[in-house]
Design an enzyme around this catalytic site. Structure first.
Site, PDB file in Angstrom:
ATOM      1  N   ASP A  47       4.471 -26.459  -1.129  1.00 30.36           N
ATOM      2  CA  ASP A  47       3.035 -26.708  -1.056  1.00 30.36           C
ATOM      3  C   ASP A  47       2.701 -27.846  -2.012  1.00 30.36           C
ATOM      4  O   ASP A  47       3.163 -27.847  -3.156  1.00 30.36           O
ATOM      5  CB  ASP A  47       2.231 -25.476  -1.472  1.00 30.36           C
ATOM      6  CG  ASP A  47       2.184 -24.405  -0.403  1.00 30.36           C
ATOM      7  OD1 ASP A  47       2.992 -24.457   0.535  1.00 30.36           O
ATOM      8  OD2 ASP A  47       1.336 -23.507  -0.508  1.00 30.36           O
ATOM      9  N   ASN A  48       1.904 -28.805  -1.551  1.00 34.41           N
ATOM     10  CA  ASN A  48       1.468 -29.940  -2.365  1.00 34.41           C
ATOM     11  C   ASN A  48      -0.044 -29.919  -2.479  1.00 34.41           C
ATOM     12  O   ASN A  48      -0.727 -29.399  -1.593  1.00 34.41           O
ATOM     13  CB  ASN A  48       1.904 -31.267  -1.733  1.00 34.41           C
ATOM     14  CG  ASN A  48       3.403 -31.379  -1.609  1.00 34.41           C
ATOM     15  OD1 ASN A  48       4.152 -30.888  -2.439  1.00 34.41           O
ATOM     16  ND2 ASN A  48       3.851 -32.025  -0.552  1.00 34.41           N
ATOM     17  N   ARG A  59      -5.697 -42.240   1.320  1.00 34.07           N
ATOM     18  CA  ARG A  59      -4.285 -41.982   1.055  1.00 34.07           C
ATOM     19  C   ARG A  59      -3.584 -42.003   2.407  1.00 34.07           C
ATOM     20  O   ARG A  59      -3.880 -41.223   3.287  1.00 34.07           O
ATOM     21  CB  ARG A  59      -4.089 -40.636   0.363  1.00 34.07           C
ATOM     22  CG  ARG A  59      -4.681 -40.592  -1.042  1.00 34.07           C
ATOM     23  CD  ARG A  59      -4.409 -39.239  -1.681  1.00 34.07           C
ATOM     24  NE  ARG A  59      -5.071 -39.102  -2.952  1.00 34.07           N
ATOM     25  CZ  ARG A  59      -4.436 -39.061  -4.123  1.00 34.07           C
ATOM     26  NH1 ARG A  59      -3.124 -39.177  -4.174  1.00 34.07           N
ATOM     27  NH2 ARG A  59      -5.118 -38.908  -5.237  1.00 34.07           N
ATOM     28  N   HIS A  62       1.061 -42.085   5.854  1.00 35.31           N
ATOM     29  CA  HIS A  62       2.416 -41.814   5.390  1.00 35.31           C
ATOM     30  C   HIS A  62       3.193 -40.940   6.361  1.00 35.31           C
ATOM     31  O   HIS A  62       2.622 -40.150   7.103  1.00 35.31           O
ATOM     32  CB  HIS A  62       2.370 -41.094   4.035  1.00 35.31           C
ATOM     33  CG  HIS A  62       1.634 -41.852   2.982  1.00 35.31           C
ATOM     34  ND1 HIS A  62       0.906 -41.231   2.009  1.00 35.31           N
ATOM     35  CD2 HIS A  62       1.502 -43.181   2.747  1.00 35.31           C
ATOM     36  CE1 HIS A  62       0.361 -42.128   1.207  1.00 35.31           C
ATOM     37  NE2 HIS A  62       0.698 -43.328   1.648  1.00 35.31           N
ATOM     38  N   LYS A  72       3.317 -31.151   8.436  1.00 29.88           N
ATOM     39  CA  LYS A  72       2.348 -30.830   7.381  1.00 29.88           C
ATOM     40  C   LYS A  72       1.235 -29.952   7.939  1.00 29.88           C
ATOM     41  O   LYS A  72       0.737 -30.200   9.040  1.00 29.88           O
ATOM     42  CB  LYS A  72       1.701 -32.105   6.827  1.00 29.88           C
ATOM     43  CG  LYS A  72       2.655 -33.069   6.179  1.00 29.88           C
ATOM     44  CD  LYS A  72       1.926 -34.332   5.735  1.00 29.88           C
ATOM     45  CE  LYS A  72       2.899 -35.336   5.140  1.00 29.88           C
ATOM     46  NZ  LYS A  72       2.230 -36.579   4.769  1.00 29.88           N
ATOM     47  N   TYR A 132      -1.496 -29.191   1.127  1.00 28.97           N
ATOM     48  CA  TYR A 132      -0.735 -29.224   2.364  1.00 28.97           C
ATOM     49  C   TYR A 132       0.650 -28.645   2.175  1.00 28.97           C
ATOM     50  O   TYR A 132       1.313 -28.867   1.185  1.00 28.97           O
ATOM     51  CB  TYR A 132      -0.683 -30.619   2.995  1.00 28.97           C
ATOM     52  CG  TYR A 132      -0.236 -31.741   2.098  1.00 28.97           C
ATOM     53  CD1 TYR A 132       1.058 -32.242   2.174  1.00 28.97           C
ATOM     54  CD2 TYR A 132      -1.109 -32.322   1.185  1.00 28.97           C
ATOM     55  CE1 TYR A 132       1.464 -33.285   1.364  1.00 28.97           C
ATOM     56  CE2 TYR A 132      -0.717 -33.362   0.371  1.00 28.97           C
ATOM     57  CZ  TYR A 132       0.581 -33.831   0.463  1.00 28.97           C
ATOM     58  OH  TYR A 132       0.984 -34.858  -0.346  1.00 28.97           O
ATOM     59  N   ASP A 170      -0.224 -48.372  -0.781  1.00 28.57           N
ATOM     60  CA  ASP A 170      -0.928 -48.289   0.501  1.00 28.57           C
ATOM     61  C   ASP A 170      -1.569 -49.609   0.912  1.00 28.57           C
ATOM     62  O   ASP A 170      -1.852 -49.823   2.088  1.00 28.57           O
ATOM     63  CB  ASP A 170      -1.969 -47.171   0.464  1.00 28.57           C
ATOM     64  CG  ASP A 170      -1.330 -45.784   0.475  1.00 28.57           C
ATOM     65  OD1 ASP A 170      -0.119 -45.682   0.718  1.00 28.57           O
ATOM     66  OD2 ASP A 170      -2.059 -44.805   0.233  1.00 28.57           O
TER      67      ASP A 170
END
Length: 188
Positions: A47-48, A59, A62, A72, A132, A170
């Protein structure tokens, strides 16, 4: 849990029911067996969580390439975001197409983003916290991305470009046309 399919095959919105009273609410946000049976037969390994202090923070976009490609399950714990996915599966009917979903602490919605999609988000409110679950660990050698403003994709972000906050990484990601094919589409 309520499941909603989206315009792009494979992307699923999930809204867990909330049970409330005068104190607030309670909800089960994730049940492994239910998810494997109803959404995707995957195992989450990590988990992030990220905090974006300013509204207008972007963000993404990716993704990771095999063998560390990540699925995810994304949700917003505080604030509000415009969550974005782009289909990067070569041969897919929706290759290069994008969709967005507003995720917020109020709506409790989650978005399932399988491997084969680039993912990113823009914060609509300051101090947005995103959580996520991922199906593979982070691997710097397999980390890739697509320019958030690639005109060939044409994402309509909720802020003017001069008001957006981006990382140096980014700001320099390539366009979709400049990437080699990493994912192939196979009809389900």
């Amino acid at each position: 849990m309520r499941i909603e399919t989206t315009a792009i095959e494979g992307i699923v919105a999930i809204t867990p029911p909330r049970f409330g009273d005068h104190r607030g609410y309670f909800c089960e946000v994730f049940k492994g067996a239910w998810f494997r049976e109803n959404v995707a037969d995957v195992t989450f390994i990590q988990d992030n969580e990220s905090l974006s202090a300013q509204a207008g923070t972007i963000r993404g976009l990716h993704f990771q390439i095999p063998p560390f490609a990540q699925g995810k399950l994304v949700r917003c714990l505080a604030g509000r975001i415009m969550d974005v996915v782009v289909d990067i599966r070569e041969g897919s009917p929706s290759f290069g197409k994008w969709l967005s979903q507003e995720l917020s602490s109020e709506n409790g919605m989650q978005l399932w983003v399988p491997a084969g999609f680039a993912h990113g988000f823009a914060t609509i409110e300051p101090n947005s916290v995103i959580s996520y679950k991922v199906t593979a660990p982070y691997s710097p050698q397999h980390d890739r991305g697509i320019a958030w403003n690639d005109p060939a994709i044409g994402i309509r972000w909720p802020f003017d470009e001069r008001d957006m906050v981006l990382s140096d990484k980014d700001k320099t990601l390539p366009g979709l046309a400049d990437l080699p094919s990493h994912f192939s589409y196979s009809a389900q």
